[in-house]
Write a protein that holds these residues in place. Structure first.
Motif, PDB file in Angstrom:
ATOM      1  N   ARG A 109     -41.544  17.546 -19.184  1.00 41.68           N
ATOM      2  CA  ARG A 109     -41.956  18.343 -20.306  1.00 41.68           C
ATOM      3  C   ARG A 109     -42.838  19.486 -20.027  1.00 41.68           C
ATOM      4  O   ARG A 109     -42.838  20.422 -20.755  1.00 41.68           O
ATOM      5  CB  ARG A 109     -42.997  17.526 -21.364  1.00 41.68           C
ATOM      6  CG  ARG A 109     -44.500  17.142 -20.733  1.00 41.68           C
ATOM      7  CD  ARG A 109     -45.347  16.400 -21.614  1.00 41.68           C
ATOM      8  NE  ARG A 109     -45.158  16.395 -22.971  1.00 41.68           N
ATOM      9  CZ  ARG A 109     -45.942  17.194 -23.743  1.00 41.68           C
ATOM     10  NH1 ARG A 109     -47.267  17.978 -22.889  1.00 41.68           N
ATOM     11  NH2 ARG A 109     -45.826  17.563 -24.803  1.00 41.68           N
ATOM     12  N   ASN A 110     -43.311  19.610 -18.767  1.00 42.54           N
ATOM     13  CA  ASN A 110     -43.898  20.773 -18.119  1.00 42.54           C
ATOM     14  C   ASN A 110     -42.809  21.585 -17.428  1.00 42.54           C
ATOM     15  O   ASN A 110     -42.752  22.775 -17.262  1.00 42.54           O
ATOM     16  CB  ASN A 110     -45.164  20.425 -17.483  1.00 42.54           C
ATOM     17  CG  ASN A 110     -46.242  19.709 -18.311  1.00 42.54           C
ATOM     18  OD1 ASN A 110     -46.368  20.156 -19.401  1.00 42.54           O
ATOM     19  ND2 ASN A 110     -47.001  18.799 -17.698  1.00 42.54           N
ATOM     20  N   ALA A 111     -42.060  20.761 -16.341  1.00 40.74           N
ATOM     21  CA  ALA A 111     -41.230  21.690 -15.491  1.00 40.74           C
ATOM     22  C   ALA A 111     -40.131  22.232 -16.444  1.00 40.74           C
ATOM     23  O   ALA A 111     -39.887  23.542 -15.997  1.00 40.74           O
ATOM     24  CB  ALA A 111     -40.498  20.442 -14.550  1.00 40.74           C
ATOM     25  N   GLN A 112     -39.817  21.845 -17.302  1.00 41.26           N
ATOM     26  CA  GLN A 112     -38.638  22.495 -18.009  1.00 41.26           C
ATOM     27  C   GLN A 112     -39.026  24.038 -18.506  1.00 41.26           C
ATOM     28  O   GLN A 112     -38.335  25.116 -18.329  1.00 41.26           O
ATOM     29  CB  GLN A 112     -37.918  21.598 -18.930  1.00 41.26           C
ATOM     30  CG  GLN A 112     -37.362  20.553 -18.468  1.00 41.26           C
ATOM     31  CD  GLN A 112     -36.178  19.725 -19.604  1.00 41.26           C
ATOM     32  OE1 GLN A 112     -35.723  20.535 -20.418  1.00 41.26           O
ATOM     33  NE2 GLN A 112     -35.614  18.625 -18.928  1.00 41.26           N
ATOM     34  N   PRO A 113     -40.015  23.980 -19.411  1.00 48.28           N
ATOM     35  CA  PRO A 113     -40.737  25.325 -20.002  1.00 48.28           C
ATOM     36  C   PRO A 113     -41.190  26.247 -18.866  1.00 48.28           C
ATOM     37  O   PRO A 113     -40.975  27.286 -19.204  1.00 48.28           O
ATOM     38  CB  PRO A 113     -41.673  25.124 -21.049  1.00 48.28           C
ATOM     39  CG  PRO A 113     -42.026  23.446 -20.766  1.00 48.28           C
ATOM     40  CD  PRO A 113     -40.851  22.839 -19.879  1.00 48.28           C
ATOM     41  N   LEU A 144     -46.343  27.575 -26.757  1.00 47.76           N
ATOM     42  CA  LEU A 144     -46.634  26.017 -26.778  1.00 47.76           C
ATOM     43  C   LEU A 144     -48.056  25.592 -27.073  1.00 47.76           C
ATOM     44  O   LEU A 144     -48.595  24.561 -26.874  1.00 47.76           O
ATOM     45  CB  LEU A 144     -46.277  25.660 -25.227  1.00 47.76           C
ATOM     46  CG  LEU A 144     -44.880  25.789 -24.703  1.00 47.76           C
ATOM     47  CD1 LEU A 144     -44.848  25.469 -23.226  1.00 47.76           C
ATOM     48  CD2 LEU A 144     -43.949  25.124 -25.621  1.00 47.76           C
ATOM     49  N   SER A 145     -48.973  26.807 -27.317  1.00 49.41           N
ATOM     50  CA  SER A 145     -50.451  26.522 -27.604  1.00 49.41           C
ATOM     51  C   SER A 145     -51.097  25.697 -26.403  1.00 49.41           C
ATOM     52  O   SER A 145     -51.991  24.968 -26.834  1.00 49.41           O
ATOM     53  CB  SER A 145     -50.473  25.527 -29.118  1.00 49.41           C
ATOM     54  OG  SER A 145     -49.732  26.482 -30.073  1.00 49.41           O
ATOM     55  N   GLU A 146     -50.826  26.068 -25.323  1.00 52.22           N
ATOM     56  CA  GLU A 146     -51.529  25.726 -24.192  1.00 52.22           C
ATOM     57  C   GLU A 146     -51.410  26.702 -23.105  1.00 52.22           C
ATOM     58  O   GLU A 146     -50.418  27.772 -23.200  1.00 52.22           O
ATOM     59  CB  GLU A 146     -51.011  24.370 -23.982  1.00 52.22           C
ATOM     60  CG  GLU A 146     -49.498  24.464 -23.257  1.00 52.22           C
ATOM     61  CD  GLU A 146     -49.141  22.913 -22.965  1.00 52.22           C
ATOM     62  OE1 GLU A 146     -48.676  22.881 -21.891  1.00 52.22           O
ATOM     63  OE2 GLU A 146     -48.917  22.007 -23.775  1.00 52.22           O
ATOM     64  N   ASP A 147     -52.166  26.669 -21.971  1.00 51.16           N
ATOM     65  CA  ASP A 147     -51.963  27.514 -20.649  1.00 51.16           C
ATOM     66  C   ASP A 147     -50.945  26.865 -19.845  1.00 51.16           C
ATOM     67  O   ASP A 147     -51.622  26.338 -18.681  1.00 51.16           O
ATOM     68  CB  ASP A 147     -53.390  27.716 -20.020  1.00 51.16           C
ATOM     69  CG  ASP A 147     -53.549  28.934 -19.119  1.00 51.16           C
ATOM     70  OD1 ASP A 147     -52.387  29.413 -19.064  1.00 51.16           O
ATOM     71  OD2 ASP A 147     -54.583  29.440 -19.061  1.00 51.16           O
ATOM     72  N   LEU A 148     -49.690  27.011 -19.977  1.00 51.31           N
ATOM     73  CA  LEU A 148     -48.861  26.556 -19.121  1.00 51.31           C
ATOM     74  C   LEU A 148     -48.898  27.219 -17.807  1.00 51.31           C
ATOM     75  O   LEU A 148     -48.821  26.783 -16.821  1.00 51.31           O
ATOM     76  CB  LEU A 148     -47.252  26.523 -19.688  1.00 51.31           C
ATOM     77  CG  LEU A 148     -46.331  25.932 -18.854  1.00 51.31           C
ATOM     78  CD1 LEU A 148     -46.312  24.519 -18.484  1.00 51.31           C
ATOM     79  CD2 LEU A 148     -44.881  26.319 -19.402  1.00 51.31           C
ATOM     80  N   LEU A 199     -37.412  23.687 -25.022  1.00 57.95           N
ATOM     81  CA  LEU A 199     -37.506  22.708 -23.861  1.00 57.95           C
ATOM     82  C   LEU A 199     -38.848  21.833 -23.697  1.00 57.95           C
ATOM     83  O   LEU A 199     -38.463  20.979 -23.214  1.00 57.95           O
ATOM     84  CB  LEU A 199     -37.598  23.887 -22.692  1.00 57.95           C
ATOM     85  CG  LEU A 199     -36.168  24.665 -22.391  1.00 57.95           C
ATOM     86  CD1 LEU A 199     -36.607  25.781 -21.563  1.00 57.95           C
ATOM     87  CD2 LEU A 199     -35.277  23.538 -21.741  1.00 57.95           C
ATOM     88  N   ARG A 200     -39.723  22.145 -24.380  1.00 59.76           N
ATOM     89  CA  ARG A 200     -40.666  21.080 -24.672  1.00 59.76           C
ATOM     90  C   ARG A 200     -40.341  19.762 -25.334  1.00 59.76           C
ATOM     91  O   ARG A 200     -40.445  18.825 -24.732  1.00 59.76           O
ATOM     92  CB  ARG A 200     -41.938  21.676 -25.270  1.00 59.76           C
ATOM     93  CG  ARG A 200     -43.156  20.815 -25.628  1.00 59.76           C
ATOM     94  CD  ARG A 200     -43.717  20.037 -24.576  1.00 59.76           C
ATOM     95  NE  ARG A 200     -43.930  20.439 -23.140  1.00 59.76           N
ATOM     96  CZ  ARG A 200     -45.413  21.278 -23.141  1.00 59.76           C
ATOM     97  NH1 ARG A 200     -46.065  21.078 -24.039  1.00 59.76           N
ATOM     98  NH2 ARG A 200     -45.789  21.853 -21.890  1.00 59.76           N
ATOM     99  N   GLN A 201     -39.460  20.045 -26.391  1.00 63.97           N
ATOM    100  CA  GLN A 201     -38.966  18.946 -27.048  1.00 63.97           C
ATOM    101  C   GLN A 201     -37.866  18.154 -26.266  1.00 63.97           C
ATOM    102  O   GLN A 201     -37.763  17.043 -26.125  1.00 63.97           O
ATOM    103  CB  GLN A 201     -38.293  19.268 -28.323  1.00 63.97           C
ATOM    104  CG  GLN A 201     -39.379  19.960 -29.408  1.00 63.97           C
ATOM    105  CD  GLN A 201     -38.598  20.509 -30.446  1.00 63.97           C
ATOM    106  OE1 GLN A 201     -38.356  21.587 -30.704  1.00 63.97           O
ATOM    107  NE2 GLN A 201     -38.722  19.708 -31.877  1.00 63.97           N
ATOM    108  N   ARG A 202     -37.198  18.895 -25.533  1.00 57.78           N
ATOM    109  CA  ARG A 202     -35.865  18.533 -24.728  1.00 57.78           C
ATOM    110  C   ARG A 202     -36.649  17.593 -23.504  1.00 57.78           C
ATOM    111  O   ARG A 202     -36.312  16.712 -23.320  1.00 57.78           O
ATOM    112  CB  ARG A 202     -35.272  19.626 -24.222  1.00 57.78           C
ATOM    113  CG  ARG A 202     -34.136  19.239 -23.194  1.00 57.78           C
ATOM    114  CD  ARG A 202     -33.521  20.418 -22.846  1.00 57.78           C
ATOM    115  NE  ARG A 202     -32.193  20.162 -22.233  1.00 57.78           N
ATOM    116  CZ  ARG A 202     -31.879  20.327 -20.985  1.00 57.78           C
ATOM    117  NH1 ARG A 202     -33.032  20.104 -20.183  1.00 57.78           N
ATOM    118  NH2 ARG A 202     -30.832  19.860 -20.244  1.00 57.78           N
ATOM    119  N   GLY A 203     -37.632  18.031 -22.959  1.00 61.56           N
ATOM    120  CA  GLY A 203     -38.234  17.314 -21.998  1.00 61.56           C
ATOM    121  C   GLY A 203     -38.778  15.865 -22.562  1.00 61.56           C
ATOM    122  O   GLY A 203     -38.701  14.961 -21.890  1.00 61.56           O
TER     123      GLY A 203
END
Length: 316
Positions: free
Chosen positions: A62-66, A42-46, A120-124
């Motif tokens: 967009r955050n909860a799903q991944p 995701l190129s971020e610190d989830l 999942l990011r795209q889905r969210g």
């Protein structure tokens, strides 16, 4: 290989919580590496968001799903390390609730970690963008059967589109649609003496036809990702049927966006298939609770943190 018939379950949106995955990442390198893999995808610190919040940002679709996917897959990696074999060697079936189906597919060898996290990011994002803020809603109706719900929705549909979104367990159904229609359904249910009808704190009306733009987005996104036949059968949300074929699994993920989650039927199928042990992998115990409501005489355990390991390992 164990002769016990086991099903592994993966939770959906709503189970997210600050601190999710913390214990497993601290105790097992494989979990920490999994979270790093999702961060890289995701190129971020989830993972930092999962640990520190803020909660309202983690709760965003967009955050909860991944995040929920990552927590589930970390639990898979820890379990595989502890039992010394892949989950596919001990699973009879896997199933995931809504976004949890992506974790089920990854655990079953059909979908890669990075691909699933990006999907999942795209889905969210797509699900959030499909309906303008305030135009859609969801509600839980408790203590009614499907026939009663159908009658309620038929009457409420005079106010707009409203459908069953989740058939979770006996007497636990979630509806989704246009806000006025959902509000009408709540009032009709209360007038009919239904035990409880409450609007849910969600940001969009998931699993109904209003999500059609998101389904179009996911058809394109899933078309560009490699999927493989699953090593163990996946019970799909849209059909409550076991599938292993990659093309069918892909198609079901697209259809899933606008279709009800047939979780009660999924659990009934698993019960009829003589599954005796259920293990929920990931954050919370929502699915474990639904198993208890639906099936009798089965063993249920969940792996969320290290405190759960002894009970989970005792199932093998």
């Amino acid at each position: 290989m164990t002769t016990t018939k086991m099903a592994f379950l993966f939770p959906g949106q709503g189970a997210q919580a600050i601190g999710m995955g913390r214990q497993l990442a601290a105790s097992h390198d494989v979990a920490r590496h999994l979270f790093e893999e999702v961060n890289d995808a995701l190129s971020e610190d989830l993972f930092a968001l999962m640990q520190n919040g803020p909660e309202d940002v983690l709760r965003l679709t967009r955050n909860a799903q991944p995040a929920l996917f990552a927590a589930s897959m970390a639990a898979v990696r820890v379990l595989e390390t502890e039992i010394g074999k892949p989950l596919t060697a001990v699973a009879t079936y896997v199933a995931g609730h809504s976004l949890g189906e992506y974790a089920a597919l990854a655990a079953a060898g059909s979908l890669g970690i990075a691909d699933a996290a990006q999907l999942l990011r795209q889905r969210g994002d797509a699900m959030q963008a499909a309906v303008a803020d305030g135009d859609g809603a969801m509600a839980a109706i408790l203590g009614a059967d499907e026939a009663q719900i159908d009658a309620i929705l038929t009457e409420a549909s005079a106010k707009g589109l409203v459908q069953i979104a989740n058939d979770n367990a006996p007497g636990q159904i979630v509806i989704s649609g246009m806000t006025d229609a959902v509000d009408a359904a709540i009032d009709i249910a209360k007038d009919a003496g239904i035990r409880r009808a409450i609007k849910l704190p969600v940001s969009a009306p998931f699993h109904c036809d209003l999500m059609a733009p998101a389904a179009d987005t996911m058809q394109s996104a899933l078309g560009s990702v490699s999927m493989f036949d699953s090593i163990v059968p996946v019970i799909c949300n849209v059909s409550a049927a076991a599938e292993t074929d990659a093309d069918m699994l892909r198609a079901n993920l697209i259809t899933q966006i606008c279709s009800r989650v047939r979780w009660r039927e999924t659990l009934m199928l698993l019960g009829q298939s003589e599954i005796t042990h259920f293990i929920e992998l990931g954050t919370g115990k929502v699915l474990s609770g639904l198993v208890k409501r639906t099936l009798e005489d089965v063993s249920i355990a969940n792996l969320d943190g290290t405190d759960d390991l002894d009970k989970v390992l005792s199932q093998f």
